[in-house]
Design a protein around this motif. Structure first.
Motif, PDB file in Angstrom:
ATOM      1  N   VAL A 163       0.847  -1.198   0.000  1.00 52.27           N
ATOM      2  CA  VAL A 163       0.000   0.000   0.000  1.00 52.27           C
ATOM      3  C   VAL A 163       0.880   1.246   0.000  1.00 52.27           C
ATOM      4  N   GLN A 164       0.522   2.205  -0.846  1.00 49.08           N
ATOM      5  CA  GLN A 164       1.187   3.508  -0.882  1.00 49.08           C
ATOM      6  C   GLN A 164       0.136   4.568  -1.143  1.00 49.08           C
ATOM      7  N   PHE A 165       0.220   5.706  -0.468  1.00 45.01           N
ATOM      8  CA  PHE A 165      -0.700   6.808  -0.757  1.00 45.01           C
ATOM      9  C   PHE A 165      -0.051   8.127  -0.367  1.00 45.01           C
ATOM     10  N   GLY A 166      -0.584   9.201  -0.912  1.00 39.01           N
ATOM     11  CA  GLY A 166      -0.055  10.527  -0.621  1.00 39.01           C
ATOM     12  C   GLY A 166      -1.063  11.595  -0.980  1.00 39.01           C
ATOM     13  N   GLY A 167      -0.800  12.793  -0.509  1.00 38.10           N
ATOM     14  CA  GLY A 167      -1.684  13.915  -0.796  1.00 38.10           C
ATOM     15  C   GLY A 167      -0.913  15.219  -0.781  1.00 38.10           C
ATOM     16  N   ALA A 168      -1.371  16.170  -1.563  1.00 38.34           N
ATOM     17  CA  ALA A 168      -0.734  17.484  -1.639  1.00 38.34           C
ATOM     18  C   ALA A 168      -1.819  18.552  -1.675  1.00 38.34           C
ATOM     19  N   TYR A 169      -1.679  19.562  -0.824  1.00 39.73           N
ATOM     20  CA  TYR A 169      -2.643  20.666  -0.772  1.00 39.73           C
ATOM     21  C   TYR A 169      -1.912  21.984  -0.972  1.00 39.73           C
ATOM     22  N   THR A 170      -2.494  22.862  -1.787  1.00 42.86           N
ATOM     23  CA  THR A 170      -1.906  24.173  -2.042  1.00 42.86           C
ATOM     24  C   THR A 170      -2.975  25.245  -1.912  1.00 42.86           C
ATOM     25  N   LEU A 171      -2.675  26.260  -1.131  1.00 45.95           N
ATOM     26  CA  LEU A 171      -3.483  27.474  -1.050  1.00 45.95           C
ATOM     27  C   LEU A 171      -2.631  28.588  -1.631  1.00 45.95           C
ATOM     28  N   GLN A 172      -3.075  29.191  -2.730  1.00 54.57           N
ATOM     29  CA  GLN A 172      -2.192  30.090  -3.458  1.00 54.57           C
ATOM     30  C   GLN A 172      -2.937  31.301  -4.001  1.00 54.57           C
ATOM     31  N   ARG A 173      -2.129  32.270  -4.406  1.00 56.41           N
ATOM     32  CA  ARG A 173      -2.628  33.417  -5.153  1.00 56.41           C
ATOM     33  C   ARG A 173      -1.510  33.922  -6.055  1.00 56.41           C
ATOM     34  N   ALA A 174      -1.832  34.102  -7.344  1.00 53.34           N
ATOM     35  CA  ALA A 174      -0.856  34.582  -8.319  1.00 53.34           C
ATOM     36  C   ALA A 174      -1.437  35.786  -9.044  1.00 53.34           C
ATOM     37  N   ARG A 175      -0.670  36.864  -9.114  1.00 53.30           N
ATOM     38  CA  ARG A 175      -1.114  38.087  -9.781  1.00 53.30           C
ATOM     39  C   ARG A 175      -0.006  38.601 -10.693  1.00 53.30           C
ATOM     40  N   GLY A 176      -0.403  39.315 -11.726  1.00 52.53           N
ATOM     41  CA  GLY A 176       0.572  39.864 -12.649  1.00 52.53           C
ATOM     42  C   GLY A 176      -0.090  40.650 -13.760  1.00 52.53           C
ATOM     43  N   LEU A 177       0.725  41.025 -14.738  1.00 56.58           N
ATOM     44  CA  LEU A 177       0.249  41.856 -15.845  1.00 56.58           C
ATOM     45  C   LEU A 177      -0.246  41.032 -17.024  1.00 56.58           C
ATOM     46  N   THR A 178       0.226  39.784 -17.133  1.00 55.01           N
ATOM     47  CA  THR A 178      -0.172  38.945 -18.265  1.00 55.01           C
ATOM     48  C   THR A 178      -0.280  37.506 -17.797  1.00 55.01           C
ATOM     49  N   ASP A 179      -1.092  36.712 -18.485  1.00 56.61           N
ATOM     50  CA  ASP A 179      -1.400  35.374 -18.012  1.00 56.61           C
ATOM     51  C   ASP A 179      -0.407  34.318 -18.449  1.00 56.61           C
ATOM     52  N   GLU A 180       0.509  34.624 -19.341  1.00 55.49           N
ATOM     53  CA  GLU A 180       1.466  33.634 -19.806  1.00 55.49           C
ATOM     54  C   GLU A 180       2.883  34.176 -19.666  1.00 55.49           C
ATOM     55  N   ASP A 181       3.828  33.265 -19.452  1.00 51.81           N
ATOM     56  CA  ASP A 181       5.231  33.642 -19.349  1.00 51.81           C
ATOM     57  C   ASP A 181       6.053  32.593 -20.105  1.00 51.81           C
ATOM     58  N   PRO A 182       6.711  32.914 -21.227  1.00 39.47           N
ATOM     59  CA  PRO A 182       6.691  34.265 -21.814  1.00 39.47           C
ATOM     60  C   PRO A 182       5.389  34.528 -22.548  1.00 39.47           C
ATOM     61  N   GLY A 183       5.025  35.786 -22.658  1.00 39.12           N
ATOM     62  CA  GLY A 183       3.801  36.147 -23.352  1.00 39.12           C
ATOM     63  C   GLY A 183       3.879  37.566 -23.862  1.00 39.12           C
ATOM     64  N   ASN A 184       2.944  37.907 -24.712  1.00 39.01           N
ATOM     65  CA  ASN A 184       2.882  39.257 -25.242  1.00 39.01           C
ATOM     66  C   ASN A 184       1.848  40.050 -24.460  1.00 39.01           C
ATOM     67  N   LEU A 185       2.250  41.163 -23.924  1.00 43.13           N
ATOM     68  CA  LEU A 185       1.361  42.012 -23.151  1.00 43.13           C
ATOM     69  C   LEU A 185       1.071  43.266 -23.955  1.00 43.13           C
ATOM     70  N   SER A 186      -0.191  43.484 -24.245  1.00 48.58           N
ATOM     71  CA  SER A 186      -0.605  44.691 -24.941  1.00 48.58           C
ATOM     72  C   SER A 186      -1.198  45.659 -23.921  1.00 48.58           C
ATOM     73  N   ILE A 187      -0.708  46.875 -23.913  1.00 47.11           N
ATOM     74  CA  ILE A 187      -1.209  47.869 -22.978  1.00 47.11           C
ATOM     75  C   ILE A 187      -1.555  49.141 -23.749  1.00 47.11           C
ATOM     76  N   THR A 188      -2.347  49.963 -23.126  1.00 46.66           N
ATOM     77  CA  THR A 188      -2.650  51.275 -23.685  1.00 46.66           C
ATOM     78  C   THR A 188      -2.204  52.330 -22.689  1.00 46.66           C
ATOM     79  N   LEU A 189      -1.679  53.413 -23.204  1.00 44.22           N
ATOM     80  CA  LEU A 189      -1.088  54.424 -22.334  1.00 44.22           C
ATOM     81  C   LEU A 189      -2.129  55.240 -21.580  1.00 44.22           C
ATOM     82  N   ASN A 190      -3.400  55.131 -21.968  1.00 43.48           N
ATOM     83  CA  ASN A 190      -4.414  55.926 -21.276  1.00 43.48           C
ATOM     84  C   ASN A 190      -5.033  55.176 -20.107  1.00 43.48           C
ATOM     85  N   ARG A 191      -4.532  53.987 -19.774  1.00 41.17           N
ATOM     86  CA  ARG A 191      -5.040  53.236 -18.649  1.00 41.17           C
ATOM     87  C   ARG A 191      -3.938  53.044 -17.625  1.00 41.17           C
ATOM     88  N   PRO A 192      -4.251  53.114 -16.334  1.00 41.19           N
ATOM     89  CA  PRO A 192      -3.223  52.952 -15.302  1.00 41.19           C
ATOM     90  C   PRO A 192      -2.763  51.502 -15.192  1.00 41.19           C
TER      91      PRO A 192
END
Length: 288
Positions: A49-78
């Motif tokens: 018998v073998q068993f295991g478990g993994a739990y993660t509580l996380q939060r990820a924030r950034g400017l773009t959803d992919e790395d590497p990725g192309n980020l398009s921005i407009t200068l009139n938005r903060p």
């Protein structure tokens, strides 16, 4: 000359360099952050018998959803207009795995040995929060907030939208059924008028998560030495549970500000609302 003071003129009327279209400025920059609590426990292989478990509580924030990725921005938005929850920021994740050698060399009788010995079972259970995604703004009167490209809430390319709904509360404070209302749609409102870009974050709502059980059954038929046949039966989503993967995230407002998309916040009417049903796979192999 015909004067149209109420009409929106094309962007070319405002371009500083006549005869040229969009001028792109490229650079290497970006920012993101990731914070998590990760816990893992395993029981090593003992007595079959073998068993295991993994739990993660996380939060990820950034400017773009992919790395590497192309980020398009407009200068009139903060900057805060683009910086927010990443699509892959699954807040909670619990994965359990296990394997059990049900019967190994326990029977001496030839018939019972070949029929009952050599069976193994293994499985994986996954309980994962859904990905984050944007809420899209549309209006029945095609109101142009900016007086230029993207002013009606359209995609400028690469998922860039400079006009979004206003968000008045937390739409994920209480979730319901994807069939009747996954998030609180009353938290979204039509921008007040010309020049109001909306304040909903880039990824405003969380999609339905994963609640899945995969199971595999093995039978080994030894024929001497290292040679053996192996029969495998694998089942994905073994309980055949309906698992929604997205909901209608398009808020459509009329001229009075009323939200008129009846399917907003539900899985009704979208192209692929659910994940794959139960899938069975069988195979026979020979090891030598």
């Amino acid at each position: 000359a015909i004067l149209r003071p109420a009409a929106v003129l094309p962007d070319n009327f405002l371009r500083p360099y006549y005869g040229l279209g969009a001028i792109r400025v490229r650079g290497n920059s970006g920012t993101s952050d990731y914070n998590a609590l990760q816990v893992q426990a395993n029981r090593r292989y003992i007595h079959g018998v073998q068993f295991g478990g993994a739990y993660t509580l996380q939060r990820a924030r950034g400017l773009t959803d992919e790395d590497p990725g192309n980020l398009s921005i407009t200068l009139n938005r903060p900057r805060d207009f683009f910086y927010g929850e990443l699509a892959q920021s699954n807040r909670q994740s619990l994965v359990i795995n296990y394997s059990w050698d049900i019967s190994q060399e326990r029977f001496t009788h030839a018939v019972l040995h070949h029929a009952l010995d050599g069976w193994q079972i293994s499985g994986e259970n996954a309980f994962v929060s859904g990905d984050w995604a944007p809420v899209i703004l549309t209006t029945s009167d095609n109101f142009d907030v900016t007086g230029g490209d993207g002013g009606t809430g359209g995609d400028l390319g690469g998922g860039l939208r400079i006009v979004v709904p206003d968000m008045t509360c937390n739409p994920m404070a209480k979730t319901g059924s994807p069939l009747t209302g996954w998030f609180d749609t009353s938290c979204f409102a039509r921008p007040s008028g010309r020049g109001d870009y909306g304040d909903a974050p880039r990824n405003a709502v969380r999609k339905p998560g994963v609640n899945n059980w995969n199971l595999a059954l093995f039978k080994n038929f030894r024929i001497g030495g290292r040679r053996a046949f192996q029969y495998r039966l694998e089942a994905y989503n073994v309980l055949n549970s309906v698992q929604f993967q997205d909901v209608d995230r398009t808020a459509r407002f009329d001229a009075t500000g009323a939200q008129i998309n009846a399917n907003f916040g539900t899985a009704i009417g979208i192209a692929t609302p659910t994940r794959s049903p139960r899938t069975l796979q069988m195979s026979l192999g020979f090891n030598f």
